[in-house]
Design a protein around this motif. Structure first.
Motif, PDB file in Angstrom:
ATOM      1  N   LEU A   1     -71.676 -24.177  55.942  1.00 21.28           N
ATOM      2  CA  LEU A   1     -72.433 -24.577  54.757  1.00 21.28           C
ATOM      3  C   LEU A   1     -73.711 -25.315  55.147  1.00 21.28           C
ATOM      4  O   LEU A   1     -74.777 -25.095  54.580  1.00 21.28           O
ATOM      5  CB  LEU A   1     -71.543 -25.505  53.920  1.00 21.28           C
ATOM      6  CG  LEU A   1     -71.592 -25.403  52.413  1.00 21.28           C
ATOM      7  CD1 LEU A   1     -71.330 -23.981  51.974  1.00 21.28           C
ATOM      8  CD2 LEU A   1     -70.544 -26.344  51.811  1.00 21.28           C
ATOM      9  N   HIS A   2     -73.600 -26.195  56.134  1.00 19.52           N
ATOM     10  CA  HIS A   2     -74.728 -27.047  56.486  1.00 19.52           C
ATOM     11  C   HIS A   2     -75.350 -26.707  57.836  1.00 19.52           C
ATOM     12  O   HIS A   2     -76.351 -27.310  58.219  1.00 19.52           O
ATOM     13  CB  HIS A   2     -74.291 -28.514  56.462  1.00 19.52           C
ATOM     14  CG  HIS A   2     -73.769 -28.937  55.123  1.00 19.52           C
ATOM     15  ND1 HIS A   2     -72.450 -29.237  54.894  1.00 19.52           N
ATOM     16  CD2 HIS A   2     -74.401 -29.046  53.923  1.00 19.52           C
ATOM     17  CE1 HIS A   2     -72.284 -29.529  53.617  1.00 19.52           C
ATOM     18  NE2 HIS A   2     -73.444 -29.417  53.003  1.00 19.52           N
TER      19      HIS A   2
ATOM     20  N   CYS B   1     -70.712 -32.731  54.937  1.00 16.24           N
ATOM     21  CA  CYS B   1     -69.662 -32.470  53.950  1.00 16.24           C
ATOM     22  C   CYS B   1     -69.027 -33.785  53.506  1.00 16.24           C
ATOM     23  O   CYS B   1     -68.768 -34.000  52.319  1.00 16.24           O
ATOM     24  CB  CYS B   1     -68.582 -31.559  54.535  1.00 16.24           C
ATOM     25  SG  CYS B   1     -69.045 -29.822  54.613  1.00 16.24           S
TER      26      CYS B   1
ATOM     27  N   CYS C   1     -67.463 -32.221  59.412  1.00 14.23           N
ATOM     28  CA  CYS C   1     -68.896 -32.057  59.201  1.00 14.23           C
ATOM     29  C   CYS C   1     -69.395 -33.321  58.519  1.00 14.23           C
ATOM     30  O   CYS C   1     -68.958 -33.642  57.414  1.00 14.23           O
ATOM     31  CB  CYS C   1     -69.180 -30.833  58.338  1.00 14.23           C
ATOM     32  SG  CYS C   1     -70.865 -30.824  57.689  1.00 14.23           S
TER      33      CYS C   1
ATOM     34  N   CYS D   1     -70.196 -26.252  60.763  1.00 11.28           N
ATOM     35  CA  CYS D   1     -70.013 -26.104  59.322  1.00 11.28           C
ATOM     36  C   CYS D   1     -70.921 -24.974  58.846  1.00 11.28           C
ATOM     37  O   CYS D   1     -72.141 -25.068  58.993  1.00 11.28           O
ATOM     38  CB  CYS D   1     -70.377 -27.403  58.614  1.00 11.28           C
ATOM     39  SG  CYS D   1     -70.440 -27.230  56.820  1.00 11.28           S
TER      40      CYS D   1
HETATM   41 ZN   LIG Z   1     -70.761 -29.311  56.011  1.00 12.76          ZN
END
Ligand SMILES: [Zn+2]
Ligand SMILES: [Zn+2]
Length: 438
Positions: free
Chosen positions: A148-149, A121, A118, A146
């Motif tokens: 998270l993103h 990241c 990512c 990802c």
């Molecule tokens: Zn990420």
């Protein structure tokens, strides 16, 4: 004072979270920190010859990095690295789920030189520490973004630096977060395009990442009976106890769930992800035997395309496909063309396009071998049915399809005109042709 260890320990990135570092990444970062190549470090870890795997282990590991399941190689590596660094590394692979879950087919297929990451990241890691680390999540099949993103993972296309000097082959840094060609930390020479991840891809990544975040204590609750309990809870709550309907919605084999529940076999991680998302259930809760509703949706086809068995994303090049085909051609028992394609994880179209002549040759060889095999099966069935026929006649019994199969114990599938069927048909219609002169 803490006891001295062979290597100095390095904090596992994202320990205890879904962003936990992979064993591969940790080995690479420890090597860099000790000014060794990964091969040197691994050779050192595997230097003792008390077990048979020592000599070839380092090259086996660096070729594919298939150390994140409960394979023997992965287990030995993790054990030796734990001893050498004096730190617990169990969460850097999936091996801790190896008992109740089947881990075959859970690693993303790729060559060791190709990495996925990512980009955001990596950027964030750069702000926090020297060398960005690789997530275990990025190594897993079915995970393409990802969580998270919310962006798709970027498959590295190689160094993007122009005109600069390349690092000599033997001293190239090997780490997910570093460009091996120019040494750029954080792979700043590459300019990946950020692509927003789709909802199904996000659901899969979220679901698997929550499993990775389970602590070691929570992992102990993931047992065979607990997993079955969780499966049953999802099927009961969402599909009124109908295992076939649940399997259909999840895009897995219709009898799979029934088999898991009845036969106590270990269950694959990928089909469990499929079932949990199809049932709108939290996978990490399901693994410990509970049903917790989750706001996820996907169709059976969407799930099957991403996690199903036959759909493998492979990054094989045309050269590799040609090599694979010529290897297959040299086998004594040539595989079918379709099987050769799926063994490499590519579509039959791609394989045929890469090497049309070899493809034709393999198909032809397989056909000839199949004909020989079926010829053997035919003559075997013929002699068995002829013996049964004479035994039946000597007892004054009727000779027909049913009695021939019953007496010989050799079943001929009537729906399919295979070699046995032809043999039985020939024995019934014209036995004189096959009778031995007495
Ligand atoms: Zn990420
Ligand atoms: Zn570069």
């Amino acid at each position: 004072m803490s006891p001295r260890t062979l290597l100095f320990p390095m904090a596992v990135g994202g320990l205890g979270t879904a962003q936990v570092e992979s064993l591969r990444s940790l080995v690479e970062r420890i090597s860099l920190a000790h000014h060794r190549t990964t091969r040197q470090l691994l050779s050192y870890l595997f230097r003792s010859s008390s077990d048979g795997m020592s000599a070839s282990a380092p090259s086996e590991i660096t070729r594919t990095w298939c150390v994140h399941t409960d394979s023997e190689l992965g287990r030995v590596l993790i054990h030796r690295l734990q001893v050498a660094t004096g730190q617990a590394l169990a969460t850097t692979t999936l091996a801790r789920f190896g008992g109740p879950l089947s881990l075959s087919n859970v690693i993303h297929l790729k060559k060791s030189g190709k990495v996925r990451y990512c980009p955001i990241c990596l950027e964030n890691d750069l702000l926090e520490q020297e060398i960005p680390y690789g997530r275990l999540l990025w190594e897993l099949r079915g995970v393409s973004c990802c969580p998270l993103h919310g962006v798709q993972l970027h498959s590295s296309t190689g160094c993007g630096g122009v005109g600069g000097k390349r690092i000599a082959l033997q001293s190239r840094p090997r780490a997910i977060g570093v460009c091996p060609d120019c040494g750029s930390v954080g792979r700043r020479c590459e300019t990946p395009i950020l692509i927003k991840a789709g909802s199904v891809d996000l659901a899969i990544a979220h679901s698997i990442s929550k499993v990775l975040a389970l602590s070691e204590e929570e992992c102990e609750l993931v047992t065979g009976p607990a997993v079955r309990e969780g499966i049953k809870a999802v099927v009961d709550c969402r599909f009124e106890g109908n295992t076939i309907a649940a399997a259909r919605a999840a895009g897995i084999g219709r009898g799979s769930i029934c088999t898991w529940l009845k036969k106590h076999t270990s269950v694959g991680l990928a089909p469990l992800v499929q079932l949990s998302i199809a049932g709108g259930a939290d996978l990490s809760a399901m693994l410990v035997g509970r049903f917790v509703s989750a706001d996820v949706h996907a169709t059976a086809v969407e799930l099957k395309n991403r996690l199903g068995r036959t759909y493998l994303r492979s990054s094989a090049t045309a050269d590799e496909m040609r090599q694979h085909l010529s290897n297959a051609l040299e086998c004594d028992e040539a595989p079918s063309f379709k099987r050769a394609a799926s063994a490499l994880g590519v579509s039959t179209e791609a394989l045929r396009a890469a090497a049309p002549v070899l493809a034709k040759a393999l198909a032809a060889k397989h056909r000839v071998q199949r004909e020989i095999r079926s010829g053997d099966a035919y003559s075997h069935a013929l002699s068995v049915y002829m013996q049964a026929r004479s035994a039946l006649l000597s007892r004054g019994k009727a000779v027909n399809q049913k009695s021939l199969q019953l007496h010989s114990g050799l079943k001929a599938s009537l729906g399919r005109h295979g070699p046995r069927y032809r043999a039985m048909h020939d024995v019934l219609s014209d036995p004189a042709r096959f009778e031995l002169p007495s």
